[in-house]
Design an enzyme around this catalytic site. Sequence first.
Site, PDB file in Angstrom:
ATOM      1  N   GLU A  10       0.848  -1.198   0.000  1.00  0.00           N
ATOM      2  CA  GLU A  10       0.000   0.000   0.000  1.00  0.00           C
ATOM      3  C   GLU A  10       0.875   1.236   0.000  1.00  0.00           C
ATOM      4  O   GLU A  10       1.982   1.212   0.537  1.00  0.00           O
ATOM      5  CB  GLU A  10      -0.865   0.029   1.277  1.00  0.00           C
ATOM      6  CG  GLU A  10      -1.839  -1.109   1.381  1.00  0.00           C
ATOM      7  CD  GLU A  10      -2.368  -1.257   2.803  1.00  0.00           C
ATOM      8  OE1 GLU A  10      -2.492  -0.235   3.517  1.00  0.00           O
ATOM      9  OE2 GLU A  10      -2.634  -2.394   3.200  1.00  0.00           O
ATOM     10  N   LYS A  54       2.285   4.536   1.392  1.00  0.00           N
ATOM     11  CA  LYS A  54       2.399   5.032   2.762  1.00  0.00           C
ATOM     12  C   LYS A  54       2.024   6.509   2.754  1.00  0.00           C
ATOM     13  O   LYS A  54       2.800   7.363   2.332  1.00  0.00           O
ATOM     14  CB  LYS A  54       3.815   4.825   3.303  1.00  0.00           C
ATOM     15  CG  LYS A  54       3.936   5.129   4.779  1.00  0.00           C
ATOM     16  CD  LYS A  54       5.275   4.642   5.323  1.00  0.00           C
ATOM     17  CE  LYS A  54       5.355   4.822   6.820  1.00  0.00           C
ATOM     18  NZ  LYS A  54       5.294   6.223   7.243  1.00  0.00           N
ATOM     19  N   ASP A 103       1.355  10.166   3.839  1.00  0.00           N
ATOM     20  CA  ASP A 103       2.031  11.034   4.791  1.00  0.00           C
ATOM     21  C   ASP A 103       1.002  11.955   5.447  1.00  0.00           C
ATOM     22  O   ASP A 103       0.742  13.058   4.982  1.00  0.00           O
ATOM     23  CB  ASP A 103       3.093  11.858   4.049  1.00  0.00           C
ATOM     24  CG  ASP A 103       4.201  12.297   4.982  1.00  0.00           C
ATOM     25  OD1 ASP A 103       4.158  11.920   6.176  1.00  0.00           O
ATOM     26  OD2 ASP A 103       5.098  13.005   4.518  1.00  0.00           O
ATOM     27  N   TYR A 149      -6.898   1.835   6.396  1.00  0.00           N
ATOM     28  CA  TYR A 149      -6.004   0.755   5.982  1.00  0.00           C
ATOM     29  C   TYR A 149      -5.879  -0.395   6.978  1.00  0.00           C
ATOM     30  O   TYR A 149      -5.119  -1.322   6.754  1.00  0.00           O
ATOM     31  CB  TYR A 149      -4.622   1.278   5.604  1.00  0.00           C
ATOM     32  CG  TYR A 149      -3.977   2.208   6.623  1.00  0.00           C
ATOM     33  CD1 TYR A 149      -3.608   1.750   7.879  1.00  0.00           C
ATOM     34  CD2 TYR A 149      -3.714   3.537   6.293  1.00  0.00           C
ATOM     35  CE1 TYR A 149      -3.006   2.600   8.799  1.00  0.00           C
ATOM     36  CE2 TYR A 149      -3.117   4.393   7.208  1.00  0.00           C
ATOM     37  CZ  TYR A 149      -2.766   3.921   8.459  1.00  0.00           C
ATOM     38  OH  TYR A 149      -2.190   4.754   9.365  1.00  0.00           O
ATOM     39  N   LYS A 194      11.009   2.904   2.556  1.00  0.00           N
ATOM     40  CA  LYS A 194      11.045   4.369   2.509  1.00  0.00           C
ATOM     41  C   LYS A 194      11.708   4.843   1.220  1.00  0.00           C
ATOM     42  O   LYS A 194      12.777   4.353   0.854  1.00  0.00           O
ATOM     43  CB  LYS A 194      11.841   4.907   3.718  1.00  0.00           C
ATOM     44  CG  LYS A 194      11.144   4.698   5.049  1.00  0.00           C
ATOM     45  CD  LYS A 194       9.811   5.380   5.062  1.00  0.00           C
ATOM     46  CE  LYS A 194       9.456   6.268   6.200  1.00  0.00           C
ATOM     47  NZ  LYS A 194      10.240   6.715   7.227  1.00  0.00           N
ATOM     48  N   CYS A 200      15.902  46.799 -11.800  1.00  0.00           N
ATOM     49  CA  CYS A 200      16.198  45.582 -12.551  1.00  0.00           C
ATOM     50  C   CYS A 200      17.709  45.351 -12.571  1.00  0.00           C
ATOM     51  O   CYS A 200      18.463  46.258 -12.933  1.00  0.00           O
ATOM     52  CB  CYS A 200      15.669  45.715 -13.975  1.00  0.00           C
ATOM     53  SG  CYS A 200      16.160  44.348 -15.034  1.00  0.00           S
ATOM     54  N   CYS A 234      18.980  45.938 -16.405  1.00  0.00           N
ATOM     55  CA  CYS A 234      18.941  47.202 -17.133  1.00  0.00           C
ATOM     56  C   CYS A 234      18.845  48.419 -16.215  1.00  0.00           C
ATOM     57  O   CYS A 234      18.918  49.546 -16.686  1.00  0.00           O
ATOM     58  CB  CYS A 234      17.791  47.206 -18.133  1.00  0.00           C
ATOM     59  SG  CYS A 234      16.169  47.198 -17.356  1.00  0.00           S
ATOM     60  N   CYS A 236      10.112  43.805 -14.521  1.00  0.00           N
ATOM     61  CA  CYS A 236      10.848  44.873 -15.184  1.00  0.00           C
ATOM     62  C   CYS A 236      10.051  45.166 -16.437  1.00  0.00           C
ATOM     63  O   CYS A 236       9.864  44.293 -17.279  1.00  0.00           O
ATOM     64  CB  CYS A 236      12.260  44.409 -15.562  1.00  0.00           C
ATOM     65  SG  CYS A 236      13.071  45.586 -16.661  1.00  0.00           S
ATOM     66  N   CYS A 242      15.064  45.941 -21.949  1.00  0.00           N
ATOM     67  CA  CYS A 242      15.858  45.213 -20.958  1.00  0.00           C
ATOM     68  C   CYS A 242      16.515  44.001 -21.618  1.00  0.00           C
ATOM     69  O   CYS A 242      15.819  43.128 -22.142  1.00  0.00           O
ATOM     70  CB  CYS A 242      14.969  44.757 -19.800  1.00  0.00           C
ATOM     71  SG  CYS A 242      15.829  43.682 -18.634  1.00  0.00           S
TER      72      CYS A 242
HETATM   73  S1  IVH Z   1      -0.189   0.151   8.724  1.00  0.00           S
HETATM   74  C1  IVH Z   1       1.287  -2.046  12.280  1.00  0.00           C
HETATM   75  N1  IVH Z   1      -0.636   1.229   6.401  1.00  0.00           N
HETATM   76  O1  IVH Z   1       2.740   4.855   8.851  1.00  0.00           O
HETATM   77  C2  IVH Z   1       0.871  -1.362  11.061  1.00  0.00           C
HETATM   78  N2  IVH Z   1       0.393   2.558   8.084  1.00  0.00           N
HETATM   79  O2  IVH Z   1       5.196   4.242  10.525  1.00  0.00           O
HETATM   80  C3  IVH Z   1       0.586   0.034  11.306  1.00  0.00           C
HETATM   81  N3  IVH Z   1       0.854   4.868   7.414  1.00  0.00           N
HETATM   82  O3  IVH Z   1       1.523   5.288  12.085  1.00  0.00           O
HETATM   83  C4  IVH Z   1       0.290   0.907  10.220  1.00  0.00           C
HETATM   84  N4  IVH Z   1       0.026   4.701   5.369  1.00  0.00           N
HETATM   85  O4  IVH Z   1       0.610   6.756  10.232  1.00  0.00           O
HETATM   86  C5  IVH Z   1      -0.133   1.418   7.632  1.00  0.00           C
HETATM   87  N5  IVH Z   1      -1.138   2.096   4.294  1.00  0.00           N
HETATM   88  C6  IVH Z   1      -0.640   2.268   5.534  1.00  0.00           C
HETATM   89  C7  IVH Z   1      -0.105   3.495   5.961  1.00  0.00           C
HETATM   90  C8  IVH Z   1       0.413   3.599   7.256  1.00  0.00           C
HETATM   91  C9  IVH Z   1       0.607   5.503   6.261  1.00  0.00           C
HETATM   92  C10 IVH Z   1       1.522   5.470   8.580  1.00  0.00           C
HETATM   93  C11 IVH Z   1       0.740   5.431   9.837  1.00  0.00           C
HETATM   94  C12 IVH Z   1       1.618   4.722  10.841  1.00  0.00           C
HETATM   95  C13 IVH Z   1       2.962   4.915  10.237  1.00  0.00           C
HETATM   96  C14 IVH Z   1       3.899   3.818  10.655  1.00  0.00           C
END
Ligand code: IVH
Length: 711
Positions: A142, A144, A146, A259, A347, A441, A444, A459, A464
């Site tokens: 999935e 991740k 932010d 999720y 990451k 500017c 010029c 400008c 120029c």
């Molecule tokens: S699962 C034990 N799924 O990532 C599993 N986390 O560093 C727990 N996060 O606190 C989380 N997208 O804020 C999961 N698709 C996703 C996620 C996700 C973002 C974040 C969440 C969690 C942090 C873990």
Amino acid sequence: MNLLQATRDVQAKVHALLSGTGHLERDEAAALAGRLREVIEAHNYRYYVLDAPLITDAEYDVLLQALRRLEARFPGLQTPDSPTQRVGGAPLDRFEKVRHPVPMLSLQNAFDFDELRAWYERCRRGLKAALGVEAPPAVTAELKIDGVAVALTYEAGRLVVGATRGNGVEGENVTENVRTIRAIPLRIPVAGGTTADVPARLEVRGEIYIRKSDFEKLNARLAAAGEKTFANPRNAAAGSLRQLDPRVTATRPLSFFAYAVGPVEGTVPPAQYELLAWLRGLGFPTNPHAARFTDLDALLAFCERWAHARDALDYEIDGIVVKVDDFAYQEALGAISNAPRWAVAYKFPAREATTRLLDIVVNVGRTGVIKPEAVLEPVLIGGVTVSQATLHNEEYVLSRDIRIGDVVVVKRAGDVIPQVVRPVVEARTGSERPWRMPERCPACGNPLERLPDEADYYCVASDCPAQFIRLVEHYAGRDAMDIEGLGAKLAVLLVEQGLLHTLADLYTLTLAQLLALEGFAEKRARNLLAAIEASKHRPLSRLVFGLGIRHVGKTVAELLVAHFASLDALAGADVETLEAIEGIGEKIARSVVDWFRVEDNRVLVTRLREVGVNTRRLPGEAPPAPGESPVAGKTFVLTGTLPSLSRKEAEERIKRAGGKVAGSVSKKTDYVVAGESPGSKYDRARALGVEIIDEARLLALLGDADGPPAR
Ligand code: IVH
């Protein structure tokens, strides 16, 4: 009854009621309120979960307003989970603490593919040892997101508590704020959803986030109101969710993806991938890009793809979460301290770094726009050395209090020019110097001007040299007149040597003049002259774009040419006529009219025509009248690699035939054009029953008359 019918039905009843022709008994009112709530919820579901709205925002608002009035007229009708109750309750003094019955764990990280492989190997070995499993386990990957992790508790289908993750063991009770987020159902299953059996008690976990586009708008709104802006979408989400006044949260564009589940009383599906579909069926938005893999290489390819494609998303992701799919396997693998063994966060390489801001210089753009630019101590970000970054405009620098000498955070996102995000105030020594926009500017020496409602200084001097050099570069650029071999360096040389005073001078350059320049042998000179000659025959829209009229980008130029068959016709247009064109606002209209009012520009147009530059619309440049082409008025979405057309060519040709090209698939999409390795748009098209065609079909629709693809 289908949703649209049901909607029309309540709309009619509401209309009769609000226009005063219908008298309403309490029982009828209660029934109507119930119907309204269901219809509103079902539209909410289509909007937030399916991303396929059936009605406009305005129609939705009318329904909501009607429900509000109904509830006001018959006070007992209001329910805590009514969609009208998302406006935000009374402010709090502080948030109460909530203990998570099952801790919200964090994730172990994998910073490269070796670490990801090693994690998968550990899972395999663990499962073999614990359960005797031989086959490689399936994993769900999935994005991740932010944002801010939250836990939402539902009892008998009703949202009772919304809590932040906090330290994982204890979070804050933000229920009143969570209730204002329209993407989060107040009651499950929602009308329109597909999952019927709701556990008696259920904790849904997910991420509250803010879209990048919404973040920009929010910051603009805050700045306009003189309030503090947020540094990034995640801070904006966290800050908005942790407002003590829920009415403030209600004005913030918060979104949500579910999720996971926490404690449950009842049954849930046996694996992660199915869980996501189940959550979606209950009424929770889930991210559409989740995928299940049994092949490690395919998983790595997925991670690799998103590391590049992340910028195309309208929300920020910082990695890929990979989870062993089967819940029984997860259980067998267990957790170490505060992270499960069965999941890992891959990451993406960091794209932010800190370095010293050595100086701020200003650059003059082709329209005379003045842009402050950061001169940085070179720093490596995601494998690229960065020594310059944009600072956008004066307001950007001043509102962030960025000073010369500061240690600053620099961000590089995809192909975008690196930007200075903020100063590290903690690192200040006192020797940093505030910066001010120069009054004149740098090229010029003429005074700079700032138009009333624009962020940028300009400008406006017509002579120029810096402006003119940029204009030459722009005119010769690939999207404009496409003069091969004429880039930034040569533009400087030609202008500084006095060979170019206006764009029209390009067409009177001689072989002898070029040969006298440094670095020019006969071949290069002849090639350049040939390229300049070839540019005389470009479509009119490219010339209009190439002239560098303020606010006239590529799309606007195409729009203008669709309405005016020659440069002279465009030159004769007044503000009203231009403004009447859909997509042209007052700012653009004025800019065009002002440009043609300048005597030098009028002379330029005449000279360009005299030297033989095309100033008329070419056949096929204007969109055909609606109905002329089967493509006219239709919406296309492109996915995957097409065998012969590039993405850009396909887009251009569809637009030229009067069609539209959209970025994502919805019910309104007429055709999805799929090439090799199509993405999720393909799956979505199939799910929605949108017609999927290949390039051959597209070309057939475009018709032979359109000729070979434009180069
Ligand atoms: S699962 C034990 N799924 O990532 C599993 N986390 O560093 C727990 N996060 O606190 C989380 N997208 O804020 C999961 N698709 C996703 C996620 C996700 C973002 C974040 C969440 C969690 C942090 C873990």
